[in-house]
Design an enzyme around this catalytic site. Structure first.
Site, PDB file in Angstrom:
ATOM      1  N   GLY A  29       0.842  -1.198   0.000  1.00  0.00           N
ATOM      2  CA  GLY A  29       0.000   0.000   0.000  1.00  0.00           C
ATOM      3  C   GLY A  29       0.866   1.233   0.000  1.00  0.00           C
ATOM      4  O   GLY A  29       2.061   1.154   0.316  1.00  0.00           O
ATOM      5  N   CYS A  84       5.288  -6.220   1.675  1.00  0.00           N
ATOM      6  CA  CYS A  84       5.675  -4.811   1.761  1.00  0.00           C
ATOM      7  C   CYS A  84       4.943  -4.112   2.921  1.00  0.00           C
ATOM      8  O   CYS A  84       5.270  -4.359   4.073  1.00  0.00           O
ATOM      9  CB  CYS A  84       5.407  -4.162   0.409  1.00  0.00           C
ATOM     10  SG  CYS A  84       6.314  -2.661   0.175  1.00  0.00           S
ATOM     11  N   TYR A  85       3.937  -3.299   2.653  1.00  0.00           N
ATOM     12  CA  TYR A  85       3.210  -2.637   3.748  1.00  0.00           C
ATOM     13  C   TYR A  85       2.666  -3.684   4.720  1.00  0.00           C
ATOM     14  O   TYR A  85       2.669  -3.477   5.949  1.00  0.00           O
ATOM     15  CB  TYR A  85       2.061  -1.813   3.159  1.00  0.00           C
ATOM     16  CG  TYR A  85       1.269  -1.024   4.185  1.00  0.00           C
ATOM     17  CD1 TYR A  85       1.749   0.180   4.684  1.00  0.00           C
ATOM     18  CD2 TYR A  85       0.041  -1.495   4.648  1.00  0.00           C
ATOM     19  CE1 TYR A  85       1.024   0.906   5.630  1.00  0.00           C
ATOM     20  CE2 TYR A  85      -0.694  -0.779   5.589  1.00  0.00           C
ATOM     21  CZ  TYR A  85      -0.190   0.414   6.081  1.00  0.00           C
ATOM     22  OH  TYR A  85      -0.911   1.124   6.999  1.00  0.00           O
ATOM     23  N   HIS A 142       7.635  -7.583  -4.034  1.00  0.00           N
ATOM     24  CA  HIS A 142       6.336  -7.954  -4.609  1.00  0.00           C
ATOM     25  C   HIS A 142       6.459  -9.231  -5.444  1.00  0.00           C
ATOM     26  O   HIS A 142       6.912  -9.174  -6.587  1.00  0.00           O
ATOM     27  CB  HIS A 142       5.813  -6.811  -5.491  1.00  0.00           C
ATOM     28  CG  HIS A 142       5.405  -5.622  -4.686  1.00  0.00           C
ATOM     29  ND1 HIS A 142       4.147  -5.476  -4.169  1.00  0.00           N
ATOM     30  CD2 HIS A 142       6.110  -4.541  -4.278  1.00  0.00           C
ATOM     31  CE1 HIS A 142       4.068  -4.351  -3.488  1.00  0.00           C
ATOM     32  NE2 HIS A 142       5.258  -3.768  -3.532  1.00  0.00           N
ATOM     33  N   GLU A 170       4.095 -10.820  -6.813  1.00  0.00           N
ATOM     34  CA  GLU A 170       3.032 -10.904  -7.812  1.00  0.00           C
ATOM     35  C   GLU A 170       3.384 -10.279  -9.150  1.00  0.00           C
ATOM     36  O   GLU A 170       2.732 -10.541 -10.145  1.00  0.00           O
ATOM     37  CB  GLU A 170       1.750 -10.254  -7.255  1.00  0.00           C
ATOM     38  CG  GLU A 170       1.800  -8.738  -7.043  1.00  0.00           C
ATOM     39  CD  GLU A 170       2.433  -8.309  -5.718  1.00  0.00           C
ATOM     40  OE1 GLU A 170       3.130  -9.132  -5.087  1.00  0.00           O
ATOM     41  OE2 GLU A 170       2.256  -7.144  -5.312  1.00  0.00           O
ATOM     42  N   LYS A 201     -10.511 -11.535 -18.484  1.00  0.00           N
ATOM     43  CA  LYS A 201     -11.067 -12.093 -19.714  1.00  0.00           C
ATOM     44  C   LYS A 201     -10.534 -13.492 -20.042  1.00  0.00           C
ATOM     45  O   LYS A 201     -11.284 -14.352 -20.472  1.00  0.00           O
ATOM     46  CB  LYS A 201     -10.829 -11.142 -20.890  1.00  0.00           C
ATOM     47  CG  LYS A 201     -11.734 -11.462 -22.079  1.00  0.00           C
ATOM     48  CD  LYS A 201     -11.693 -10.395 -23.151  1.00  0.00           C
ATOM     49  CE  LYS A 201     -12.345  -9.108 -22.815  1.00  0.00           C
ATOM     50  NZ  LYS A 201     -13.808  -9.111 -22.911  1.00  0.00           N
ATOM     51  N   SER A 214     -24.322  -8.745 -25.433  1.00  0.00           N
ATOM     52  CA  SER A 214     -23.782  -7.845 -26.448  1.00  0.00           C
ATOM     53  C   SER A 214     -23.173  -8.659 -27.575  1.00  0.00           C
ATOM     54  O   SER A 214     -22.835  -8.122 -28.619  1.00  0.00           O
ATOM     55  CB  SER A 214     -22.696  -6.973 -25.827  1.00  0.00           C
ATOM     56  OG  SER A 214     -21.590  -7.789 -25.471  1.00  0.00           O
ATOM     57  N   GLY A 215     -23.008  -9.970 -27.326  1.00  0.00           N
ATOM     58  CA  GLY A 215     -22.352 -10.798 -28.331  1.00  0.00           C
ATOM     59  C   GLY A 215     -20.859 -10.913 -28.053  1.00  0.00           C
ATOM     60  O   GLY A 215     -20.155 -11.684 -28.676  1.00  0.00           O
ATOM     61  N   ASP A 231     -17.649 -11.992 -22.850  1.00  0.00           N
ATOM     62  CA  ASP A 231     -18.087 -12.041 -21.450  1.00  0.00           C
ATOM     63  C   ASP A 231     -19.580 -12.308 -21.342  1.00  0.00           C
ATOM     64  O   ASP A 231     -20.012 -13.201 -20.620  1.00  0.00           O
ATOM     65  CB  ASP A 231     -17.766 -10.718 -20.737  1.00  0.00           C
ATOM     66  CG  ASP A 231     -16.424 -10.166 -21.153  1.00  0.00           C
ATOM     67  OD1 ASP A 231     -15.544 -10.995 -21.422  1.00  0.00           O
ATOM     68  OD2 ASP A 231     -16.268  -8.942 -21.232  1.00  0.00           O
TER      69      ASP A 231
END
Ligand code: XMP
Length: 513
Positions: free
Chosen positions: A56, A83-84, A170, A172, A369, A224-225, A228
């Site tokens: 953070g 970290c934080y 980090h 990630e 996605k 919407s096609g 998603d």
């Protein structure tokens, strides 16, 4: 059903929090992001198996610095502070956190001094990504340092009990070379979780929770096609059958032949009893004279809801509105918990009016996605549907810079169709994340057949990306770009110049508005 391992990530406002969630899910472990206000009671009641405390921007000594209930740190749960998060743990156990010297941003090296399951299979000296001003200055009571940074500061601390860990870097981010390995070691070797969160599991759980939530009510499924909403539609229709009412709205901002194509794919190939509503007049009227991108988005969001609510009134018994909203839409439209900026209001999130009569169902709003594509594959949805390029909810409305008019829509539709047709013919459609044309309200001088022309400029945009959070422009072959530009200028009267957008995200965004 046996227990699904669950990790909660407490968000202290790091720009990387969503990335932690994503990495954990890539390791097939279920994770959710929660606020620092979470209590030990909630953690126990939700059968959470492990916690990650995110990084953070704050310093633990600031008055307004977020913190967590101290009881949580005494729960005997496996906890990894990043970290934080590490600084919070250290401070709780009485260490000093230093904030003046040795600020570290960017690539750094750490040295692993003591073997520990957290670093199983990780090189003794490994490169990591640091992004912090503070660091731990004294070792908290009961902790050991198991890795140090090059200048000797603690880079990894472990409580002698074994389950409470903190790291200064980090894991990630992709720049931490062995970050995924380290996160995996925390999940599987320290917390001893099972990798049991799969697409199949997600489908099962969502089916069950949607059935419970809607009861005997009917759900308006907004299609919407796009990938998603198509995957969402199929999942919902299989879960609740005729209670799911799939609706496709023509908002007048669609691409060439889009309605015919979407209806064919979803009705004929997937068996969804899709209804189409032509609302283009209503949308285009509301957008007349509007040039500001955020206003366009808000108006389009409002018109969608107006159309859905009218449909719900005409078809009584519709209580819910289901949408295929994804995590990146949520993140960029509103800050999850921390101070991250609103970039643009995605119409199905930030663009929605505050008051709505329909209740929202958005089971994908924690997914990216590529995860939705995996779920679609698991459900047997054909690849051409899953591999369609993303198309924003506000459609061509945000691909015409300036005022939206019928003439501009027509030019853009034809130019976009040429670009996509040639991209497919050259075998590049499936190699890029997203490609499209943008109409610019700028005129330039040209010459055609000895005649002076003074017509509009069109931009082509094609990007490569993994999850739309960052993107780079596609290095399409010159010959392909040249063919597309020639065809557009020759075939479409009204466009006499084509440019190619070579901006990455950041600093640009994928769409122009
Ligand atoms: P940006 O332009 O923010 O786009 O870099 C990231 C991705 O999101 C799509 N996009 C949207 N999708 N509603 C959506 O459903 C929206 O309002 C919206 N705006 C952008 C964009 O096409 C890209 O894939």
């Amino acid at each position: 059903m046996n227990h699904i391992s669950k990790v909660w990530i407490v968000d202290f406002g790091s720009q990387y929090t969503q990335l932690i969630a994503r990495r954990i899910r890539e390791l097939s472990v279920y994770s959710e992001i929660v606020l620092p206000t979470v209590s030990a009671k909630e953690i126990a009641a939700n059968h959470v198996d492990a916690l990650i405390l995110s990084g953070g921007p704050s310093s633990v000594y600031e008055n307004s610095a977020p913190t967590i209930s101290p009881n949580i740190l005494e729960m005997n749960l496996p906890i990894l502070g990043i970290c934080y998060g590490l600084q919070l743990i250290s401070r709780h156990f009485g260490a000093r956190v230093h904030s003046e010297n040795h600020r570290e941003y960017g690539r750094a090296e750490i040295h692993i001094d003591t073997p520990h399951p957290l670093f199983d299979g990780v090189s003794k000296t490994t490169s990591v990504w640091m992004s912090h001003g503070d660091h731990v200055d004294s070792i908290p009571e009961g902790f050991d340092v198991i890795a140090k940074s090059t200048f000797g500061a603690p880079a990894a601390l472990i409580h002698r009990g074994g389950k409470l860990l903190g790291i200064q870097f980090h894991p990630e981010v992709a720049h931490t070379a062995e970050g995924t390995k380290i996160l995996g070691n925390f999940l599987f070797k320290v917390a001893k979780l099972s990798a049991n969160w799969t697409a199949g599991r997600f489908i099962e759980e969502t089916t069950q929770s949607v059935r419970e939530k809607v009861g005997s009510n009917r759900v308006l499924m907004a299609l919407s096609g796009g990938v998603d909403s198509s995957v969402m539609g199929v999942l919902l229709y299989r879960a609740i059958g005729k209670q799911c009412v799939p609706v496709f709205i023509n908002n007048g901002l669609l691409r060439l032949n889009e309605q015919t194509q979407v209806v064919r794919q979803l009705k004929e190939e997937m068996g969804l009893p899709i209804r189409t509503l032509n609302c283009s007049g209503q949308f285009l009227k509301a957008l007349r004279g509007v040039v500001d991108p955020e206003r366009k988005r808000k108006i389009i969001g409002k018109e969608f809801i107006r159309a859905f609510e009218k449909f719900a009134v005409d078809n009584s018994g519709l209580k819910y509105l289901a949408q295929g909203t994804l995590y990146p839409d949520v993140i960029e439209s509103q800050s999850v918990a921390g101070p991250s900026q609103v970039i643009k209001s995605h119409h199905n999130v930030g663009g929605l009016p505050k008051k709505m009569n329909l209740k929202l169902i958005e089971p994908f709003n924690h997914l990216f996605k590529d995860e939705v594509r995996k779920i679609g594959r698991e459900m047997g949805i054909p690849e051409p549907i899953l591999n369609r390029h993303p198309f924003p909810g506000p459609g061509l409305g945000v691909r015409i810079v300036g005022e939206i008019t019928s003439k501009r829509l027509d030019l853009l539709r034809r130019a976009d169709a040429i670009f996509i047709e040639e991209l497919r013919a050259a075998g590049y459609y499936d190699k890029v994340w997203q490609a499209f044309a943008v109409f610019l309200p700028v005129k330039s001088v040209g010459v055609m057949g000895d005649q002076r022309t003074y017509e509009n400029v069109l931009a082509l945009r094609s990007v490569n990306s993994f999850d739309a959070m960052t993107a780079d422009w596609s290095r399409l072959p010159d010959s392909l770009l040249s063919l597309v530009a020639n065809r557009i200028v020759n075939e479409i009267r009204g466009i006499n110049r084509v440019v190619y957008d070579i901006t990455s995200k950041p600093p640009g965004t994928i769409e122009w508005e």
